[in-house]
Enzyme design. Sequence first.
Site, short mmCIF file in Angstrom:
data_model
loop_
_atom_site.label_atom_id
_atom_site.label_comp_id
_atom_site.label_asym_id
_atom_site.label_seq_id
_atom_site.Cartn_x
_atom_site.Cartn_y
_atom_site.Cartn_z
CD GLU A 118 26.94 17.57 18.17
OE1 GLU A 118 26.22 17.88 19.12
OE2 GLU A 118 26.73 16.57 17.45
CG HIS A 121 23.39 21.20 20.54
ND1 HIS A 121 23.33 19.98 19.93
CD2 HIS A 121 22.69 22.05 19.74
CE1 HIS A 121 22.62 20.08 18.81
NE2 HIS A 121 22.24 21.33 18.68
CE1 TYR A 127 21.08 33.34 27.83
CE2 TYR A 127 19.44 31.81 26.96
CZ TYR A 127 19.81 33.09 27.34
OH TYR A 127 18.92 34.11 27.22
CD GLU A 191 24.97 12.75 17.24
OE1 GLU A 191 25.06 12.27 16.11
OE2 GLU A 191 25.03 13.96 17.49
FE FE Z 1 24.85 15.71 17.76
#
Ligand code: FE
Length: 344
Positions: A118, A121, A127, A191
Amino acid sequence: MPITKTTNKVDVNKRRIINGEDADVIQLYPMRHTFAWDAYNTGNANHWLPTEISMQKDIEHWKSPTILSEDERKAFKTVLGFFTTADSIAANNVVLAMYRHITSPECRLYLLRQAYEEAVHTHAYQYIVESLSLDEGEIFNMYREVDAIYDKDAFILSFNEGIFDGNFKTGTFESDQKFLENMVVFSLILEGIFFYSSFAVMFGFQRQNKMVGAAEQIQYIMRDESQHLNFGINIINAIKEEQPELWTPEFQARAINLVKQAVDLEAKFAAEVFPKGIFGMNADGFKKYIEYIADRRLERVDLPLQYNTPNPFPWMSEAIDLNKEKNFFETRVTEYKVGGTLEW
Ligand code: FE
């Protein structure tokens, strides 16, 4: 917790996802929930970092006055706005709810890996924002400014309140159901549903050969997220097996109702964010896609399908399907492993 000095070995039959009897969360063995160990190893084999992906093309596309339309820019920024905070919400769930209450050491081992993913991510979104010189304040604060994002996040966060409470403990019928409800909201909904319109938009860009670096970041993220979702579903199903009394008809109806609320919120998000549609995907297509996804989540935990909608974006299954994805990722993952070995 204090250690009891004893030569008695841990009994694998007493291992539980939650409420493990004489729970010893320090000893990895004896291992009962082997799906977690498998997920941990898969996660390690899929290791990646955002900075390995070139954003050069995206920078050119973003700077060009002709490549992207105003609608495409808005869609790109809004899905990024959703993404930038969603994985931090996910990380909080992993660390502040799941890790605290899960008594299976192998599940906790995977949660450590998941928490790190996580973070990766969130790094990927940072970025992208940095590479394109976007306004960080604008993108990262969108979850408090854009209604369609705010509503989804407020929905998730309302379930966190009870379970993040320092006094919350599993071990009663009500609190165990509360934990299970949080798993439904976190895994199946956050999710499993709330990421998917945004994934579809990013792959829409990719299919147009636009913003390909960002789309590649998202493809790696989606590969990790499929694993997180699988793990969450395994947790839900294992709790159902270990404590079947929790899975009452009322609870099942509540879970279905939550999924349906989430489908409405996600459809509203898509309609507000892409009012004119994007890349041939219109509001109706998004709605159908979300319904299709919701049915896939329900069937994994043996709940009845609610929509029976066919997949309007069949190309998304190719982007999502883990087996088909394997070839796509093979080169980079291998490169990473070689690089890592040389470094050492
Ligand atoms: Fe996740």
